[in-house]
Design an enzyme around this catalytic site. Structure first.
Site, PDB file in Angstrom:
ATOM      1  N   TYR A 171      64.901  68.610 107.885  1.00 26.75           N
ATOM      2  CA  TYR A 171      65.800  67.503 107.517  1.00 26.75           C
ATOM      3  C   TYR A 171      65.161  66.154 107.835  1.00 26.75           C
ATOM      4  CZ  TYR A 171      70.069  64.691 107.242  1.00 26.75           C
ATOM      5  OH  TYR A 171      71.010  63.752 106.918  1.00 26.75           O
ATOM      6  N   ASN A 180      76.444  58.601 111.527  1.00 26.78           N
ATOM      7  CA  ASN A 180      77.633  59.417 111.798  1.00 26.78           C
ATOM      8  C   ASN A 180      78.882  58.891 111.103  1.00 26.78           C
ATOM      9  OD1 ASN A 180      75.753  59.677 114.378  1.00 26.78           O
ATOM     10  ND2 ASN A 180      76.943  61.560 114.209  1.00 26.78           N
TER      11      ASN A 180
END
Length: 362
Positions: A183, A212
């Site tokens: 990732y 986030n």
């Protein structure tokens, strides 16, 4: 009530774009990952702009292979003449027979559980996807106005204490062979590809590094912290906090995030990366669990547990963005507090079968 929360949030995003939204009038917008969490809100925002703000609607082409994205009735755009929803794989060259003005490459597998399960697909969606979509932008170069690559705060790795809050100039501390590398490193290379196309072919590429993001529409089962905490709290099960819970994160509510992303697309500087998030709420995972208990009330609790075997090692210990650049270039400012955002998110979750079904069955 829960659908009202989604509609209110989309309205907030559209209004938050202000005059910048007018740049989308009459344009065609292509988005990869249109069925994902972020993609659904972007498509919804463009639909709202068409219905309420733009004098000449934009056309939306939404592409997804639904490896993780799932349809949801609160984000149903079928039957609209201004939206073309396509099952497609961006890891292969795409044939689009109409002019395109903007491309958003939002496809990807952001959950650690999913990118560990699909590591090669994770790499392909970032790297091959970026290359194919940048080639599509290049073919439309006479009219093309903006390419936006959705990177990640994970590209910073586990930053030095001196680099928190973390600015875009921090180069990162990331292992190319670590458990998260499929990732992290694919996002880093896709950033490089985006910048190279700008430098070599003047494709107006820009990069966002989200910190986030959360809100309605998140699935309960991808093991990201906020959906997992919400699921446990709503089912009156102890919220699992990994290790001693000292790890910190900041969390950005979806309205602030999408406004930031679209402002980068519409007015950010080509060849630049921008942090988008909320720098005002860095919180430890233990204190985050306590906040869930406070919001959910009676029956909610938490416990300290070891990391599960399926969770990749190397979790960053701190994550907080420096938003100076976004503030200066875009007049970006996050407005929703963590408690306010969590309250809206949990209110949405409590009406969703995927968040309470197991509890009912038991």
């Amino acid at each position: 009530m829960s659908e009202t929360i989604v509609r209110e949030d989309i309205t907030t995003i559209a209004l938050g774009l202000g005059k910048d939204a007018k740049k989308l009038e009459g344009k065609t917008v292509f988005i990869s990952g249109g069925g994902g969490f972020l993609g659904k809100f972007i498509v919804g925002t463009l639909c709202h702009l068409n219905d309420n703000i733009l004098s000449k609607p934009c056309r939306v082409i939404s592409v997804d292979n639904y490896i993780t994205g799932k349809p949801h009735p609160h984000f149903n755009y079928k039957g609209r003449g201004d939206v073309l929803e396509v099952w497609g794989d961006i890891t292969q060259p795409l044939s689009v027979r109409e002019p395109i003005h903007y491309i958003l490459h939002a496809a990807g597998l952001a959950s650690p559980v999913y990118y560990k399960k699909y590591p090669l697909e994770t790499i392909d969606s970032a790297i091959s996807g970026a290359k194919h979509l940048l080639e599509l932008a290049r073919k439309n170069k006479e009219i093309f106005e903006g390419f936006l690559f959705f990177s990640s705060s994970e590209i910073y790795g586990d930053p030095d204490e001196e680099a928190v809050p973390t600015p875009e100039t921090y180069h990162g501390y990331v292992s190319s062979v670590g458990p998260r590398s499929c990732y992290d490193e694919s996002k880093r290379l896709a950033e490089t590809i985006t910048i190279t196309y700008f430098e070599q072919f003047r494709v107006p590429g820009k990069i966002v590094r989200p910190f986030n993001i959360f809100g309605p529409g998140m699935g309960h089962d991808d093991r990201r912290v906020l959906p997992m905490f919400a699921y446990k709290a709503l089912n009156k099960e102890p919220i699992p906090v990994h290790s001693d819970g000292h790890q910190t994160r900041t969390f950005c509510y979806i309205t602030d995030a999408i406004i930031g992303f679209l402002k980068v697309l519409l007015k950010g500087k080509s060849g630049h990366a921008y942090n988008i998030g909320n720098a005002n709420n860095e919180i430890s995972m233990k204190d985050l669990a306590k906040l869930f208990v406070k919001i959910e009330g009676s029956g909610a609790s938490f416990e300290l547990v070891p990391y599960p075997k399926i969770y990749p090692a190397g979790e960053p210990q701190r994550r907080c963005p420096d938003l100076t650049k976004a503030r200066k270039h875009l007049a970006y400012k996050s407005k929703v507090s963590l408690e306010e955002g969590l309250t809206r998110f949990i209110d949405w979750c409590r009406t969703q079968e995927m968040y309470v079904k197991q509890n009912k069955a038991e």
